[in-house]
Design a protein around this motif. Structure first.
Motif, short mmCIF file in Angstrom:
data_model
loop_
_atom_site.label_atom_id
_atom_site.label_comp_id
_atom_site.label_asym_id
_atom_site.label_seq_id
_atom_site.Cartn_x
_atom_site.Cartn_y
_atom_site.Cartn_z
N TYR A 83 -8.34 -4.15 -0.21
CA TYR A 83 -6.99 -3.59 -0.32
C TYR A 83 -6.80 -2.46 0.69
O TYR A 83 -7.71 -1.66 0.92
CB TYR A 83 -6.73 -3.09 -1.74
N GLU A 87 -1.48 -0.44 -0.29
CA GLU A 87 -1.54 -1.32 -1.47
C GLU A 87 -2.17 -0.59 -2.65
O GLU A 87 -1.74 -0.75 -3.80
CB GLU A 87 -2.34 -2.58 -1.15
N TRP A 91 -0.34 0.26 -6.20
CA TRP A 91 -0.95 -0.16 -7.47
C TRP A 91 -1.16 1.03 -8.40
O TRP A 91 -0.86 0.94 -9.59
CB TRP A 91 -2.27 -0.89 -7.21
#
Length: 124
Positions: A83, A87, A91
């Motif tokens: 990731y 990202e 999240w």
């Protein structure tokens, strides 16, 4: 000559209401040089992003004593799973009714075990 790598900074992917703290202010809070904060970002213990051209860290990542417990390990798990910083930021700040709240909120409330479990599961 030694070249210092650039400070990794994600694009601004967070909601405008998410409070950010400029790097010099983070250094001041922890009574450390700005270069130490840069090192924490390079090491993946903190994530930084640019908002309005200013390199900053989400306020939710910090406590009075330092970095929120479990955050560096969570960042490492997600980074190792491929990731990207933007990202991971997205999240961490996304509300999840099954958690409940966002992963960063759970980490701040010392509910890190479930956050880490979910981060590990995302890698597979």
């Amino acid at each position: 000559m030694v070249h210092v790598s650039a400070i990794p900074a994600a694009p601004d992917v967070l909601a405008p209401e998410v409070e950010l703290i400029p790097i010099p202010e983070v250094a001041k809070r922890f009574n450390r040089p700005v270069t130490r904060v840069h090192q924490l970002i390079r090491e993946g213990q903190l994530l930084a992003m640019r908002r309005d051209g200013e390199l900053s860290v989400p306020a939710a990542f910090l406590t009075e004593d330092g970095i929120v417990k479990g955050l560096p390990g969570t960042i490492t798990l997600l980074s190792d799973a491929g990731y990207h910083p933007h990202e991971i930021l997205r999240w961490l700040f996304t509300e999840d009714d099954t958690l409940p709240g966002s992963p960063i909120q759970a980490l701040c409330e010392n509910r890190g075990r479930e956050v880490k479990r979910r981060a590990q599961a995302m890698g597979f």
